[in-house]
Design a protein around this motif. Structure first.
Motif, PDB file in Angstrom:
ATOM      1  N   THR A   1       0.838  -1.206   0.000  1.00  0.00           N
ATOM      2  CA  THR A   1       0.000   0.000   0.000  1.00  0.00           C
ATOM      3  C   THR A   1       0.864   1.244   0.000  1.00  0.00           C
ATOM      4  O   THR A   1       0.642   2.183  -0.783  1.00  0.00           O
ATOM      5  CB  THR A   1      -0.926   0.015   1.236  1.00  0.00           C
ATOM      6  N   LYS A   2       1.867   1.260   0.867  1.00  0.00           N
ATOM      7  CA  LYS A   2       2.732   2.439   0.956  1.00  0.00           C
ATOM      8  C   LYS A   2       3.555   2.626  -0.315  1.00  0.00           C
ATOM      9  O   LYS A   2       3.796   3.764  -0.740  1.00  0.00           O
ATOM     10  CB  LYS A   2       3.648   2.311   2.183  1.00  0.00           C
ATOM     11  N   LEU A   3       3.967   1.538  -0.946  1.00  0.00           N
ATOM     12  CA  LEU A   3       4.720   1.657  -2.195  1.00  0.00           C
ATOM     13  C   LEU A   3       3.869   2.277  -3.303  1.00  0.00           C
ATOM     14  O   LEU A   3       4.353   3.132  -4.063  1.00  0.00           O
ATOM     15  CB  LEU A   3       5.225   0.281  -2.636  1.00  0.00           C
ATOM     16  N   LEU A   4       2.614   1.863  -3.389  1.00  0.00           N
ATOM     17  CA  LEU A   4       1.748   2.376  -4.453  1.00  0.00           C
ATOM     18  C   LEU A   4       1.245   3.788  -4.176  1.00  0.00           C
ATOM     19  O   LEU A   4       0.941   4.534  -5.104  1.00  0.00           O
ATOM     20  CB  LEU A   4       0.551   1.451  -4.658  1.00  0.00           C
ATOM     21  N   LEU A   5       1.156   4.169  -2.912  1.00  0.00           N
ATOM     22  CA  LEU A   5       0.587   5.470  -2.559  1.00  0.00           C
ATOM     23  C   LEU A   5       1.640   6.514  -2.214  1.00  0.00           C
ATOM     24  O   LEU A   5       1.401   7.403  -1.396  1.00  0.00           O
ATOM     25  CB  LEU A   5      -0.392   5.321  -1.393  1.00  0.00           C
ATOM     26  N   GLY A   6       2.785   6.433  -2.839  1.00  0.00           N
ATOM     27  CA  GLY A   6       3.773   7.495  -2.663  1.00  0.00           C
ATOM     28  C   GLY A   6       5.167   7.041  -2.342  1.00  0.00           C
ATOM     29  O   GLY A   6       6.125   7.808  -2.471  1.00  0.00           O
ATOM     30  N   GLY A   7       5.322   5.793  -1.887  1.00  0.00           N
ATOM     31  CA  GLY A   7       6.660   5.282  -1.630  1.00  0.00           C
ATOM     32  C   GLY A   7       7.226   5.713  -0.283  1.00  0.00           C
ATOM     33  O   GLY A   7       6.510   6.170   0.611  1.00  0.00           O
ATOM     34  N   TYR A   8       8.539   5.605  -0.166  1.00  0.00           N
ATOM     35  CA  TYR A   8       9.196   5.805   1.118  1.00  0.00           C
ATOM     36  C   TYR A   8       9.987   7.106   1.212  1.00  0.00           C
ATOM     37  O   TYR A   8      10.790   7.288   2.121  1.00  0.00           O
ATOM     38  CB  TYR A   8      10.118   4.613   1.418  1.00  0.00           C
ATOM     39  N   ARG A   9       9.774   8.032   0.283  1.00  0.00           N
ATOM     40  CA  ARG A   9      10.433   9.332   0.417  1.00  0.00           C
ATOM     41  C   ARG A   9       9.794  10.097   1.571  1.00  0.00           C
ATOM     42  O   ARG A   9       8.616   9.893   1.887  1.00  0.00           O
ATOM     43  CB  ARG A   9      10.343  10.121  -0.884  1.00  0.00           C
ATOM     44  N   ALA A  10      10.565  10.975   2.192  1.00  0.00           N
ATOM     45  CA  ALA A  10      10.088  11.685   3.377  1.00  0.00           C
ATOM     46  C   ALA A  10       8.911  12.577   3.035  1.00  0.00           C
ATOM     47  O   ALA A  10       8.878  13.230   1.984  1.00  0.00           O
ATOM     48  CB  ALA A  10      11.219  12.511   3.988  1.00  0.00           C
ATOM     49  N   ALA A  11       7.931  12.610   3.909  1.00  0.00           N
ATOM     50  CA  ALA A  11       6.757  13.453   3.707  1.00  0.00           C
ATOM     51  C   ALA A  11       7.106  14.916   3.945  1.00  0.00           C
ATOM     52  O   ALA A  11       8.126  15.246   4.563  1.00  0.00           O
ATOM     53  CB  ALA A  11       5.638  13.020   4.652  1.00  0.00           C
ATOM     54  N   ALA A  12       6.264  15.797   3.442  1.00  0.00           N
ATOM     55  CA  ALA A  12       6.481  17.231   3.619  1.00  0.00           C
ATOM     56  C   ALA A  12       6.511  17.565   5.105  1.00  0.00           C
ATOM     57  O   ALA A  12       5.713  17.061   5.894  1.00  0.00           O
ATOM     58  CB  ALA A  12       5.369  18.007   2.919  1.00  0.00           C
ATOM     59  N   GLY A  13       7.426  18.430   5.470  1.00  0.00           N
ATOM     60  CA  GLY A  13       7.562  18.805   6.867  1.00  0.00           C
ATOM     61  C   GLY A  13       8.486  17.893   7.642  1.00  0.00           C
ATOM     62  O   GLY A  13       8.820  18.166   8.788  1.00  0.00           O
ATOM     63  N   ASP A  14       8.909  16.807   6.999  1.00  0.00           N
ATOM     64  CA  ASP A  14       9.858  15.872   7.613  1.00  0.00           C
ATOM     65  C   ASP A  14       9.390  15.425   8.990  1.00  0.00           C
ATOM     66  O   ASP A  14      10.141  15.461   9.971  1.00  0.00           O
ATOM     67  CB  ASP A  14      11.253  16.506   7.695  1.00  0.00           C
ATOM     68  N   ASP A  15       8.127  15.015   9.069  1.00  0.00           N
ATOM     69  CA  ASP A  15       7.617  14.500  10.341  1.00  0.00           C
ATOM     70  C   ASP A  15       8.404  13.264  10.751  1.00  0.00           C
ATOM     71  O   ASP A  15       8.894  12.511   9.915  1.00  0.00           O
ATOM     72  CB  ASP A  15       6.132  14.144  10.211  1.00  0.00           C
ATOM     73  N   ARG A  16       8.507  13.039  12.051  1.00  0.00           N
ATOM     74  CA  ARG A  16       9.316  11.940  12.568  1.00  0.00           C
ATOM     75  C   ARG A  16       8.466  10.924  13.311  1.00  0.00           C
ATOM     76  O   ARG A  16       7.488  11.271  13.989  1.00  0.00           O
ATOM     77  CB  ARG A  16      10.397  12.481  13.517  1.00  0.00           C
ATOM     78  N   ARG A  17       8.843   9.654  13.164  1.00  0.00           N
ATOM     79  CA  ARG A  17       8.208   8.601  13.931  1.00  0.00           C
ATOM     80  C   ARG A  17       8.832   8.552  15.319  1.00  0.00           C
ATOM     81  O   ARG A  17       9.763   9.296  15.628  1.00  0.00           O
ATOM     82  CB  ARG A  17       8.389   7.250  13.223  1.00  0.00           C
ATOM     83  N   SER A  18       8.322   7.666  16.157  1.00  0.00           N
ATOM     84  CA  SER A  18       8.823   7.569  17.523  1.00  0.00           C
ATOM     85  C   SER A  18      10.283   7.142  17.572  1.00  0.00           C
ATOM     86  O   SER A  18      11.002   7.450  18.525  1.00  0.00           O
ATOM     87  CB  SER A  18       7.972   6.581  18.325  1.00  0.00           C
TER      88      SER A  18
END
Length: 244
Positions: free
Chosen positions: A81-98
């Motif tokens: 799902t993530k590959l088809l819906l935009g891939g693994y490039r960083a999202a705008a704003g460079d939000d961070r996971r835990s």
């Protein structure tokens, strides 16, 4: 109805070397009716199931523009799902996971999907319960466009999973993706214990083998735990299997 795996053995089980030269055979084009389906399976992670599933989905949608292709992501990790819906490039704003890593565009768009495979399974379960209450039924592919007075009449119709499919290119994915490419998003909700996967198999099997799905190619991505109900669900509905 019995599921595909119990009704008959899988048409073929391909290893990784075979399927790369046999992709046209994976999705059978000579069926008299119903959809063609293939599942990517392996009992370990990181072997390329999601990557290969996405590649086949894009290839099929590109080379067969008159058909509709859906990748059903039966994985709690929703990698395809993530590959088809935009891939693994960083999202705008460079939000961070835990863990400090940037959140990907694909993850953001996957989170915004209102319907997932878990919702599809719940809807199929509701359909099964209505059918069980009313006994046998005559499939009617036109029920979506009608206004039913009661749930009984609607239950007599063929289950339609397409409202749970989202356009890959219109849901945050690459705009260059074919317009006939869809995804049924996966995610953590697939691990909910209240999901009754076995009773959802029947309505999906009916749809896959009915004229209503004749223009669809269905590709299943799975988790590495093949004993998990979501993985068994994909196995039951796949005509062919690929083991990367």
């Amino acid at each position: 109805p019995t599921n595909r795996a119990k009704a008959s053995p899988h048409s073929s089980i391909f290893n990784c070397n075979e399927w790369t030269t046999s992709s046209d055979r994976l999705l059978l084009s000579d069926r008299d009716m119903g959809a063609s389906s293939v599942g990517f399976v392996n009992n370990r992670g990181g072997c390329g199931k999601s990557t290969h599933a996405v590649q086949l989905a894009i290839y099929r949608a590109t080379t067969e523009p008159t058909r509709r292709v859906v990748l059903v992501d039966c994985s709690i990790f929703r990698d395809s799902t993530k590959l088809l819906l935009g891939g693994y490039r960083a999202a705008a704003g460079d939000d961070r996971r835990s863990d400090g890593r940037p959140v990907s565009v694909g993850a953001v768009n996957a989170n915004s999907c209102r319907k997932t495979v878990a919702d599809l399974v719940s809807a199929a379960n509701s359909h099964s319960r209505l059918l069980a209450a009313q006994g046998s039924f005559v499939p009617n592919a036109q029920w979506r466009g009608l206004s039913w007075a009661t749930g009984t009449e609607r239950a007599r119709a063929l289950f339609d999973p397409t409202p749970f499919f989202v356009h890959a290119s219109r849901s945050g994915g690459d705009e260059t993706l074919p317009d006939n490419l869809f995804v049924a998003p996966g995610g953590p909700a697939l691990s909910k214990k209240e999901l009754l996967w076995e009773s959802a198999t029947g309505p999906l099997c009916e749809w896959l083998e009915n004229d209503a799905s004749a223009q669809w190619d269905v590709i299943f991505d799975t988790d590495h735990d093949l004993q998990a109900p979501n993985a068994r669900f994909a196995l039951c509905l796949s005509q062919n299997l690929v083991v990367p």
